[in-house]
Write a protein that holds these residues in place. Structure first.
Motif, PDB file in Angstrom:
ATOM      1  N   LYS A  94     -10.666   0.155   8.129  1.00 14.61           N
ATOM      2  CA  LYS A  94     -11.246  -1.183   8.289  1.00 14.61           C
ATOM      3  C   LYS A  94     -12.368  -1.219   9.324  1.00 14.61           C
ATOM      4  CE  LYS A  94      -8.019  -2.946   5.532  1.00 14.61           C
ATOM      5  NZ  LYS A  94      -7.399  -1.851   4.818  1.00 14.61           N
ATOM      6  N   THR A 124     -15.583  -4.010   3.310  1.00 11.87           N
ATOM      7  CA  THR A 124     -15.843  -3.849   1.879  1.00 11.87           C
ATOM      8  C   THR A 124     -14.862  -4.724   1.113  1.00 11.87           C
ATOM      9  OG1 THR A 124     -16.198  -2.217   0.112  1.00 11.87           O
ATOM     10  CG2 THR A 124     -14.267  -1.902   1.500  1.00 11.87           C
ATOM     11  N   ASP A 125     -15.193  -4.999  -0.133  1.00  8.49           N
ATOM     12  CA  ASP A 125     -14.274  -5.753  -0.986  1.00  8.49           C
ATOM     13  C   ASP A 125     -13.227  -4.789  -1.521  1.00  8.49           C
ATOM     14  OD1 ASP A 125     -15.528  -8.224  -0.698  1.00  8.49           O
ATOM     15  OD2 ASP A 125     -16.962  -7.772  -2.294  1.00  8.49           O
ATOM     16  N   VAL A 160     -10.309  -3.946  -3.878  1.00 11.76           N
ATOM     17  CA  VAL A 160      -9.785  -4.385  -5.162  1.00 11.76           C
ATOM     18  C   VAL A 160      -8.267  -4.267  -5.186  1.00 11.76           C
ATOM     19  CG1 VAL A 160      -9.784  -3.847  -7.643  1.00 11.76           C
ATOM     20  CG2 VAL A 160     -11.921  -3.745  -6.346  1.00 11.76           C
ATOM     21  N   ILE A 184     -11.816   0.398  -4.326  1.00  9.28           N
ATOM     22  CA  ILE A 184     -12.991  -0.431  -4.028  1.00  9.28           C
ATOM     23  C   ILE A 184     -13.965  -0.350  -5.204  1.00  9.28           C
ATOM     24  CG2 ILE A 184     -12.748  -0.139  -1.536  1.00  9.28           C
ATOM     25  CD1 ILE A 184     -15.074   1.913  -1.653  1.00  9.28           C
ATOM     26  N   ASN A 185     -14.886  -1.295  -5.245  1.00 11.40           N
ATOM     27  CA  ASN A 185     -15.975  -1.226  -6.218  1.00 11.40           C
ATOM     28  C   ASN A 185     -17.011  -0.222  -5.717  1.00 11.40           C
ATOM     29  OD1 ASN A 185     -15.428  -3.320  -8.288  1.00 11.40           O
ATOM     30  ND2 ASN A 185     -15.432  -4.666  -6.511  1.00 11.40           N
TER      31      ASN A 185
END
Length: 106
Positions: free
Chosen positions: A14, A18-19, A21, A30-31
């Motif tokens: 962290k 980031t996003d 998923v 993650i994307n």
């Protein structure tokens, strides 16, 4: 001398936002920031394994877990088919030396 953490280790810790998923005790999803398909996810183990060349017998549970997660992620994203890719080594196109599975689908 200490090795610098990979971008994926920083995301897992962290330190880089980031996003996310999906996340559990073994991996994070993650994307991809440079998607090659409508859905382009990266499934990354929390253990920093540099590549398939460094995979150890004790990693089979984590790798199996990630493989079983792939169809679930695909279905969650509305895919009825998908492609997976693991780049290994520089000549295999690996850019980040923290093993990861690409899930791609349109």
């Amino acid at each position: 001398m200490t090795e610098e953490k990979s971008i994926f280790s920083k995301i897992i810790d962290k330190e880089i936002p980031t996003d996310i998923v999906y996340e559990d005790e073994k991996c994070i999803v993650i994307n991809d920031i440079h998607p090659k398909a409508r859905v382009h996810l990266l499934i990354i183990p929390k253990k920093p394994i540099p590549s398939l060349f460094e995979l150890m017998p004790e990693d089979k549970d984590c790798m199996g877990h990630m493989m079983l997660l792939l169809p679930q992620l695909a279905q969650t994203h509305g895919l009825d088919g998908f492609k997976t890719q693991i780049n290994t080594g520089e000549s295999g196109g690996q850019e980040v030396f923290h093993i990861h599975i690409h899930l791609l689908g349109n």
